[in-house]
Design a protein around this motif. Structure first.
Motif, PDB file in Angstrom:
ATOM      1  N   UNK A 282       0.814  -1.221   0.000  1.00 39.48           N
ATOM      2  CA  UNK A 282       0.000   0.000   0.000  1.00 39.48           C
ATOM      3  C   UNK A 282       0.844   1.266   0.000  1.00 39.48           C
ATOM      4  N   UNK A 283       2.160   1.113  -0.014  1.00 43.13           N
ATOM      5  CA  UNK A 283       3.002   2.296   0.047  1.00 43.13           C
ATOM      6  C   UNK A 283       3.429   2.778  -1.337  1.00 43.13           C
ATOM      7  N   UNK A 284       3.067   2.037  -2.372  1.00 40.99           N
ATOM      8  CA  UNK A 284       3.633   2.410  -3.672  1.00 40.99           C
ATOM      9  C   UNK A 284       2.557   2.857  -4.657  1.00 40.99           C
ATOM     10  N   UNK A 285       1.356   3.115  -4.144  1.00 36.87           N
ATOM     11  CA  UNK A 285       0.261   3.521  -5.044  1.00 36.87           C
ATOM     12  C   UNK A 285       0.672   4.667  -5.959  1.00 36.87           C
ATOM     13  N   UNK A 286       1.320   5.687  -5.352  1.00 33.40           N
ATOM     14  CA  UNK A 286       1.626   6.874  -6.153  1.00 33.40           C
ATOM     15  C   UNK A 286       2.640   6.591  -7.258  1.00 33.40           C
ATOM     16  N   UNK A 287       3.449   5.526  -7.087  1.00 34.59           N
ATOM     17  CA  UNK A 287       4.417   5.288  -8.163  1.00 34.59           C
ATOM     18  C   UNK A 287       4.099   4.041  -8.990  1.00 34.59           C
ATOM     19  N   UNK A 288       2.959   3.395  -8.703  1.00 31.11           N
ATOM     20  CA  UNK A 288       2.614   2.177  -9.454  1.00 31.11           C
ATOM     21  C   UNK A 288       2.481   2.479 -10.948  1.00 31.11           C
ATOM     22  N   UNK A 289       1.745   3.545 -11.287  1.00 34.08           N
ATOM     23  CA  UNK A 289       1.524   3.863 -12.700  1.00 34.08           C
ATOM     24  C   UNK A 289       2.440   4.976 -13.207  1.00 34.08           C
ATOM     25  N   UNK A 290       3.548   5.175 -12.491  1.00 37.25           N
ATOM     26  CA  UNK A 290       4.516   6.182 -12.940  1.00 37.25           C
ATOM     27  C   UNK A 290       4.934   5.854 -14.376  1.00 37.25           C
ATOM     28  N   UNK A 291       5.256   4.578 -14.605  1.00 41.42           N
ATOM     29  CA  UNK A 291       5.588   4.102 -15.948  1.00 41.42           C
ATOM     30  C   UNK A 291       4.590   2.991 -16.275  1.00 41.42           C
ATOM     31  N   UNK A 292       3.928   3.068 -17.437  1.00 42.72           N
ATOM     32  CA  UNK A 292       3.011   1.988 -17.806  1.00 42.72           C
ATOM     33  C   UNK A 292       3.810   0.776 -18.284  1.00 42.72           C
TER      34      UNK A 292
ATOM     35  N   UNK B  97       1.704   9.789 -19.775  1.00 39.83           N
ATOM     36  CA  UNK B  97       0.896   8.785 -19.067  1.00 39.83           C
ATOM     37  C   UNK B  97       0.120   9.412 -17.904  1.00 39.83           C
ATOM     38  N   UNK B  98       0.743  10.395 -17.246  1.00 36.57           N
ATOM     39  CA  UNK B  98       0.082  11.018 -16.088  1.00 36.57           C
ATOM     40  C   UNK B  98      -1.146  11.829 -16.503  1.00 36.57           C
ATOM     41  N   UNK B  99      -1.265  12.151 -17.785  1.00 32.21           N
ATOM     42  CA  UNK B  99      -2.434  12.904 -18.272  1.00 32.21           C
ATOM     43  C   UNK B  99      -3.551  11.999 -18.796  1.00 32.21           C
ATOM     44  N   UNK B 100      -3.285  10.693 -18.876  1.00 34.68           N
ATOM     45  CA  UNK B 100      -4.327   9.774 -19.347  1.00 34.68           C
ATOM     46  C   UNK B 100      -5.342   9.544 -18.226  1.00 34.68           C
ATOM     47  N   UNK B 101      -6.583   9.168 -18.588  1.00 35.76           N
ATOM     48  CA  UNK B 101      -7.532   8.759 -17.551  1.00 35.76           C
ATOM     49  C   UNK B 101      -6.904   7.648 -16.700  1.00 35.76           C
ATOM     50  N   UNK B 102      -7.137   7.688 -15.379  1.00 35.73           N
ATOM     51  CA  UNK B 102      -6.453   6.791 -14.433  1.00 35.73           C
ATOM     52  C   UNK B 102      -6.560   5.324 -14.831  1.00 35.73           C
ATOM     53  N   UNK B 103      -7.704   4.928 -15.379  1.00 35.81           N
ATOM     54  CA  UNK B 103      -7.917   3.496 -15.676  1.00 35.81           C
ATOM     55  C   UNK B 103      -7.138   3.039 -16.913  1.00 35.81           C
ATOM     56  N   UNK B 104      -6.471   3.970 -17.584  1.00 36.88           N
ATOM     57  CA  UNK B 104      -5.704   3.610 -18.794  1.00 36.88           C
ATOM     58  C   UNK B 104      -4.190   3.709 -18.575  1.00 36.88           C
ATOM     59  N   UNK B 105      -3.773   4.040 -17.358  1.00 40.97           N
ATOM     60  CA  UNK B 105      -2.352   4.355 -17.141  1.00 40.97           C
ATOM     61  C   UNK B 105      -1.458   3.134 -16.924  1.00 40.97           C
TER      62      UNK B 105
END
Length: 470
Positions: free
Chosen positions: A232-242, A265-273
């Motif tokens: 639970x500590x890496x949520x913010x960096x999970x989708x840093x790189x798709x 990637x950070x500008x895509x809708x969250x469910x597509x990142x």
């Protein structure tokens, strides 16, 4: 007494971490300070072990660039332990280490700012734009370096993407363009470099530009190898790189570099990142408009990126599956972007709904792929007569408020790539994509019990090996 106040503050910082996080942080500190099992930390008092710059450098020598290690050290050293004699300041005490972790990984902009100021400049007081630029470039360079070192680029590599050095500069400039002085003015270019920024202005910037905190978090977690594996500590960096699909083993170098992938990637809708998959590259699939259409139609949301013969790189995000039809399609999540010479995203103005357009083989309507503006005057246009395109914006594209993206208004195409983002739609029989029956074995068993065979079995394309590489 000073001692009590200090240990209370220290306890408060410690209490932000879960027990398993605390032991993780203790472990890294023990390694750095050359001790094991610091008994003093058990009752809230910090052990007297300290960390030297040399120890930190030895520990981060490979995962982080040297310049970033020095900045982390300055950040740790800047934490003022009231009542301590200043003789110890060259070494990092346990309290300083924990408070540094607590503020940068769990704190708000207000808690982070003093440390960030010291990471930008060792000297107190306002900092110059040039110093903030150097810090930001170091930070982005370190993120790319450490993610590559830890094999966290998820299928992207420094070999299959464009050189990151220009991407680092472009992303840093983009983030710095958000620096606002107290009066709301944004100094730009050479003026920015010489402007003095005080702590409150930089705090506001850190608050408004989430990338700074996210990048710092990635550098600390991955660089010091701390809290990196606790889910639970890496949520913010999970989708840093798709994750990247479809490029492995093809000896292809994408038009994207790592910093621009992170930014777009950070500008895509969250469910597509979470995933990008290569659908089309003119280098692989040939220079043909019908090939392009064949590879991208009905494949869900996509990113189109192209390079003109002058070396400008730009493109657009299509929020819906491309369909060949004479009407505009898509919605207000679409955007245009530029990667070179500058990195920027241009979102919808609400002026019209001319988000995306694709037509082929029509007598009466324009044939080609377009985004924004209007017929004959698109923000981004690829003609069906392959190789021709335009980006018109006098002064700005009506749909996206974007400037002219290409070097010349009417440009000649060099390379084009299309990436599907998110999961491919079920119906496409897409390579490597499971059908609903694969995903839900109960449904399959139920059909078999009912005596139904699977109609789709023979029709699906074989799964490409390379798409299974994670």
């Amino acid at each position: 007494k000073m001692g009590n106040a200090e240990s209370n503050a220290y306890r408060n910082h410690l209490s932000r971490f879960l027990p398993e996080e605390q032991s993780d942080i203790d472990g890294v500190f023990d390694t750095l300070s050359g001790s094991s099992g610091s008994a003093g930390a058990k009752n809230g008092k910090a052990s007297k072990k300290t960390v030297t710059l040399a120890a930190l450098q030895a520990y981060t020598q490979e995962p982080l660039p040297e310049q970033m290690t020095l900045r982390l050290y300055n950040g740790m050293k800047s934490i003022d332990l009231t009542g301590k004699s200043s003789g110890l300041t060259e070494q990092i005490a346990k309290e300083q280490f924990v408070i540094f972790m607590s503020n940068l990984l769990k704190g708000n902009a207000d808690e982070k700012i003093t440390i960030i100021m010291r990471m930008i400049s060792k000297v107190e007081g306002p900092v110059k734009g040039k110093q903030i630029q150097e810090f930001t470039e170091d930070l982005i360079t370190s993120v790319v370096h450490v993610l590559s070192y830890r094999n966290e680029l998820k299928g992207w590599t420094l070999e299959n993407t464009r050189d990151s050095a220009s991407g680092v500069k472009a992303l840093a400039s983009q983030l710095l363009s958000e620096l606002k002085l107290a009066g709301g003015t944004k100094p730009l270019g050479p003026q920015l470099m010489e402007t003095d920024f005080d702590q409150s202005v930089i705090e506001d910037w850190v608050y408004r530009v989430p990338q700074i905190s996210i990048f710092l978090s990635a550098v600390i977690r991955q660089g010091l190898h701390v809290l990196h594996s606790l889910p639970d500590q890496t949520k913010d960096i999970v989708n840093l790189v798709p994750s990247c699909k479809g490029i492995k083993g093809r000896r292809l170098v994408s038009l994207f570099d790592i910093p621009s992938i992170i930014y777009i990637n950070s500008h895509l809708p969250a469910e597509l990142q979470h995933k990008w998959q290569l659908l089309f590259s003119s280098r692989l699939h040939g220079e043909s408009f019908s090939q392009l259409c064949g590879h991208i139609v009905k494949k869900g949301p996509c990113i189109v990126i192209l390079k003109d013969l002058d070396g400008y790189i730009f493109g657009g995000f299509a929020s819906h599956s491309w369909e060949v039809k004479p009407q505009f399609q898509g919605d207000n999540r679409c955007f245009l972007f530029s990667v070179l010479p500058s990195l920027a995203v241009y979102t919808c103005t609400g002026y019209n709904d001319h988000y995306m357009y694709l037509n082929h083989g029509q007598q009466t309507m324009p044939n080609g792929l377009g985004m924004g503006g209007q017929h004959g005057y698109f923000g981004l246009w690829l003609d069906s007569d392959y190789g021709k395109g335009h980006s018109k914006a006098k002064p700005r594209c009506t749909t996206y408020n974007s400037p002219q993206l290409s070097a010349k208004e009417d440009f000649t195409l060099d390379v084009v790539e299309v990436w599907a983002v998110g999961d491919l739609p079920e119906s496409t029989g897409a390579k490597g994509k499971k059908s609903i029956l694969d995903v839900d074995p109960e449904a399959q068993a139920f059909l078999e019990m009912a005596g139904k065979c699977r109609q789709s079995e023979g029709l699906r394309e074989p799964v490409e090996e390379e798409d299974d590489d994670d």
